[in-house]
Write an enzyme that holds these catalytic residues in place. Structure first.
Site, short mmCIF file in Angstrom:
data_model
loop_
_atom_site.label_atom_id
_atom_site.label_comp_id
_atom_site.label_asym_id
_atom_site.label_seq_id
_atom_site.Cartn_x
_atom_site.Cartn_y
_atom_site.Cartn_z
N CYS A 6 0.83 -1.33 -0.02
CA CYS A 6 0.11 -0.02 -0.12
C CYS A 6 0.94 1.14 -0.05
O CYS A 6 2.32 1.25 0.38
CB CYS A 6 -0.94 -0.12 1.11
SG CYS A 6 -2.28 0.97 0.97
N ASP A 127 -6.40 -3.72 11.38
CA ASP A 127 -5.11 -2.76 11.83
C ASP A 127 -4.82 -2.67 13.02
O ASP A 127 -5.74 -2.82 13.84
CB ASP A 127 -5.36 -1.67 10.79
CG ASP A 127 -3.93 -0.73 10.51
OD1 ASP A 127 -2.94 -1.38 10.95
OD2 ASP A 127 -4.00 0.12 9.74
#
Length: 205
Positions: A6, A127
């Site tokens: 990412c 996360d």
């Protein structure tokens, strides 16, 4: 094991992932040091190997601008990192048919995961929790809480993953995929050598 890298934002980042391809490449549209505009993302996704699926990362984005970004950058996946509701997600499905929707969860406890499951997304991205940031903290998630939670849909593990802890994280959590950003960077920029090592490490597991 699926791999997402990412925070791509430069032409050389695309060259690095094309050389050692992950399954997904993430582009951040929310305010961040890795933020790109839809137009910049379009220029990058146009160079992306067709086997790598582009993911757009959004935080409480107005529906009109989210739809425009998805179309402009030719995104395959919409990753939501804010306080998006079930109704918001229904609207995204209507406006962006055929696109996968992932919901990021900043894991505080098992209930935070269970609440996200009720939103009806295709996958979760688990996360680390920060009271100040929606993601990209570089801190590891609470692997123990995740491992103890029954999660009936595919999920990716994110948060502070790098080549020093990746194997342990995968063994403990058994995710469908992993998501790395700072773990493949040096001095805030994507590092082709780290990308090579990470991809080879995961593919060998």
């Amino acid at each position: 094991m699926k791999i997402k890298l990412c925070g791509l934002r430069r032409i050389q980042d695309i060259a690095a992932v094309n050389a050692f391809p992950p399954d997904y490449a993430g582009f951040v549209f929310a305010p961040s040091r890795r933020q790109v505009s839809p137009q910049d993302a379009a220029a990058l996704t146009a160079r992306l190997h067709p086997a790598i699926l582009p993911v757009g990362v959004f935080v409480d984005e107005p529906l009109d601008s989210l739809e425009q970004a998805v179309q402009t950058a030719n995104l395959a996946v919409i990753q939501l990192h804010g306080g998006e509701t079930e109704e918001y997600i229904r609207q995204v499905r209507v406006r962006c048919p055929g696109k996968e929707i992932w919901k990021a969860v900043r894991v505080q406890d098992q209930n935070s995961i269970l609440q996200a499951l009720r939103l009806g997304t295709d996958k979760l991205l688990l996360d680390s929790f920060s009271p100040h940031l929606a993601g990209g903290t570089g801190q590891t998630a609470d692997w123990q809480k995740i491992a103890q939670t029954s999660i009936p849909i595919p999920f990716l593990l994110a948060g502070g993953l790098d080549e020093t802890n990746l194997e342990q994280a995968i063994q403990q959590v058994s995710p469908w995929g992993v998501d790395l950003s700072s773990g493949v960077e040096t001095d805030g920029a994507k590092d082709p050598e780290k990308i090579r090592r990470i991809i080879q490490l995961i593919r060998a597991l």
